[in-house]
Design an enzyme around this catalytic site. Structure first.
Site, PDB file in Angstrom:
ATOM      1  N   GLY A  18       0.816  -1.222   0.000  1.00 54.42           N
ATOM      2  CA  GLY A  18       0.000   0.000   0.000  1.00 54.42           C
ATOM      3  C   GLY A  18       0.843   1.263   0.000  1.00 54.42           C
ATOM      4  O   GLY A  18       2.079   1.220   0.023  1.00 54.42           O
ATOM      5  N   LEU A  19       0.158   2.380  -0.005  1.00 51.64           N
ATOM      6  CA  LEU A  19       0.819   3.695  -0.080  1.00 51.64           C
ATOM      7  C   LEU A  19       1.838   3.863   1.050  1.00 51.64           C
ATOM      8  O   LEU A  19       3.009   4.173   0.814  1.00 51.64           O
ATOM      9  CB  LEU A  19      -0.253   4.794   0.019  1.00 51.64           C
ATOM     10  CG  LEU A  19       0.274   6.218   0.050  1.00 51.64           C
ATOM     11  CD1 LEU A  19       0.776   6.640  -1.323  1.00 51.64           C
ATOM     12  CD2 LEU A  19      -0.797   7.177   0.551  1.00 51.64           C
ATOM     13  N   LEU A  20       1.409   3.675   2.278  1.00 52.57           N
ATOM     14  CA  LEU A  20       2.311   3.869   3.414  1.00 52.57           C
ATOM     15  C   LEU A  20       3.297   2.704   3.538  1.00 52.57           C
ATOM     16  O   LEU A  20       4.480   2.913   3.795  1.00 52.57           O
ATOM     17  CB  LEU A  20       1.501   4.018   4.709  1.00 52.57           C
ATOM     18  CG  LEU A  20       2.327   4.176   5.990  1.00 52.57           C
ATOM     19  CD1 LEU A  20       3.198   5.432   5.931  1.00 52.57           C
ATOM     20  CD2 LEU A  20       1.413   4.240   7.216  1.00 52.57           C
ATOM     21  N   ASP A  74      -3.007 -13.169   4.097  1.00 53.84           N
ATOM     22  CA  ASP A  74      -4.321 -12.636   4.452  1.00 53.84           C
ATOM     23  C   ASP A  74      -4.252 -12.272   5.936  1.00 53.84           C
ATOM     24  O   ASP A  74      -4.158 -13.156   6.794  1.00 53.84           O
ATOM     25  CB  ASP A  74      -5.403 -13.690   4.195  1.00 53.84           C
ATOM     26  CG  ASP A  74      -6.791 -13.192   4.588  1.00 53.84           C
ATOM     27  OD1 ASP A  74      -6.893 -12.061   5.121  1.00 53.84           O
ATOM     28  OD2 ASP A  74      -7.760 -13.940   4.374  1.00 53.84           O
ATOM     29  N   TYR A 113     -15.337   4.142   9.536  1.00 50.96           N
ATOM     30  CA  TYR A 113     -13.874   4.014   9.424  1.00 50.96           C
ATOM     31  C   TYR A 113     -13.202   4.458  10.726  1.00 50.96           C
ATOM     32  O   TYR A 113     -12.338   3.752  11.260  1.00 50.96           O
ATOM     33  CB  TYR A 113     -13.387   4.842   8.234  1.00 50.96           C
ATOM     34  CG  TYR A 113     -11.895   4.906   8.077  1.00 50.96           C
ATOM     35  CD1 TYR A 113     -11.158   3.803   7.671  1.00 50.96           C
ATOM     36  CD2 TYR A 113     -11.203   6.096   8.331  1.00 50.96           C
ATOM     37  CE1 TYR A 113      -9.775   3.880   7.520  1.00 50.96           C
ATOM     38  CE2 TYR A 113      -9.825   6.184   8.185  1.00 50.96           C
ATOM     39  CZ  TYR A 113      -9.122   5.071   7.780  1.00 50.96           C
ATOM     40  OH  TYR A 113      -7.748   5.148   7.628  1.00 50.96           O
ATOM     41  N   LYS A 167     -10.975   2.186  13.260  1.00 55.79           N
ATOM     42  CA  LYS A 167      -9.586   2.481  13.635  1.00 55.79           C
ATOM     43  C   LYS A 167      -9.453   2.547  15.159  1.00 55.79           C
ATOM     44  O   LYS A 167      -8.456   2.094  15.717  1.00 55.79           O
ATOM     45  CB  LYS A 167      -9.094   3.799  13.008  1.00 55.79           C
ATOM     46  CG  LYS A 167      -9.072   3.864  11.504  1.00 55.79           C
ATOM     47  CD  LYS A 167      -8.533   2.654  10.798  1.00 55.79           C
ATOM     48  CE  LYS A 167      -7.063   2.521  10.682  1.00 55.79           C
ATOM     49  NZ  LYS A 167      -6.688   1.337   9.829  1.00 55.79           N
TER      50      LYS A 167
END
Ligand code: NAP
Length: 306
Positions: free
Chosen positions: A10-12, A41, A129, A133
């Site tokens: 992913g991005l981070l 997974d 979301y 978190k």
């Protein structure tokens, strides 16, 4: 030292992999597993245990998450599993293998009504979301009390597709020229992903040296912008018209997007901050330029940097 980065596709996670290049680092992906990443997974405790057993890491970083609003709405069970179950299972696996853990979280745990927010400020998420978190943070602290939780605001940086960040998606909308309305009420603090990854690396190092207790940490850039504000900046910087972009209030009016979640970073020790905090004004043109199609029009209209 050995590290495992979950969510390294992913991005981070990609940036965290670069930041940990002084360690023997193993990265995982789920649907994207090219470039040496291991397919795991993160909602399967067996898969996590197998990998951690093979790698025997000193430190684990969890960058797994589902942050796409379309998935929260369309497949909430999948989104919840990617955010909450994965965090719990990774924390349980990390504790069993005796490693330290850095869990990535979000400014969306706050409601955005009373910024700035310190790590001890009371969370009050407005949407699913943010609740996921926060549940993930609780699950991690329960399974792995000496874990560190790093809360971050919206990120930008080198992307593989425009929709990967708000900033590059907005750049595409500016360049496309079709009428679009962007929220001009909710303030965001776009933070360079490499700064976030450096903080993550420094926290991991301090955890390993025993110099930092498991704690909640905040990192954020300082410049606050609305989505509309970002569009105007992009248009000005590249000499494009923003006449087709109008200022709206859709995010604010939805009631489930926080108005201003500015993260107060004063509690983060100096040694854990990036060597230099990247300035949005300097960095954003480098990130958005490749996504400002059609290229010919940009070349003709580009001004010298002001
Ligand atoms: N990006 C932001 O603006 C931002 C801001 C604040 C906090 N955060 C948090 O930072 C973390 C990383 O975000 P990001 O922007 O890097 O997200 P991203 O680009 O969407 O990457 C998510 C990662 O999670 C992996 N993943 C998703 N479901 C999985 C599953 N069931 N099992 C294993 N891996 C799974 C993905 O793997 P594949 O892609 O290979 O399927 C990918 O590596 C997340 O916790 C996010 O909530 C992000």
């Amino acid at each position: 030292m050995r590290a495992v980065v979950f969510g390294a596709s992913g991005l981070l996670g990609r940036s965290v992999m670069r930041a940990f290049d002084d360690m023997t680092v193993t990265g995982t992906g789920y649907s994207r597993t090219g470039g040496g990443l291991v397919a795991v997974d993160a909602t399967s405790s067996n898969g996590i245990a197998r990998l951690l057993g093979q790698c025997r890491p000193d430190v684990v970083v969890n960058c797994v998450g589902e942050r796409r609003p379309a998935v929260w709405a369309g497949s909430p069970d999948r989104a919840r599993a990617g955010n909450v179950d994965a965090a719990r299972l990774i924390a349980e696996g990390t504790r069993r293998c005796g490693a330290r853990l850095v869990q990535i979280s979000s400014d969306y745990v706050f409601d955005g009504t009373t910024p700035p927010y310190r790590p001890g400020s009371l969370p009050n998420p407005l949407n699913a979301y943010g609740r996921w978190k926060l549940l993930a943070e609780h699950a991690v602290r329960a399974a792995c009390p000496d874990a560190s939780v790093l809360r971050l605001p919206v990120l930008y940086g080198p992307v593989r597709f425009a929709a990967e960040t708000n900033l590059t998606e907005i750049a595409r909308q500016v360049a496309a020229g079709a009428p679009v309305e962007l929220d001009d009420v909710c303030i965001r603090y776009p933070t360079h992903v490499d700064d976030a990854a450096e903080v993550c690396r420094r926290i991991a190092g301090a955890l390993l040296r025993g110099h930092y207790p498991g704690a909640v940490a905040h990192w954020s850039a300082e410049q606050g912008l609305t989505k509309y504000g970002m569009a105007v900046l992009i248009a000005r910087r590249f000499g494009l018209s923003a006449g087709h972009v109008s200022a709206g209030n859709a995010d604010a009016a939805s009631g489930d997007r926080p108005l201003d979640c500015r993260l107060d970073c004063r509690d983060l020790p100096e040694a854990l901050r990036p060597a230099r905090r990247r300035s949005f004004d300097i960095e954003f043109p480098l990130v958005v330029e490749p996504w400002l199609a059609p290229v010919g029009r940009i070349k003709n209209q580009r001004r010298k940097p002001s």
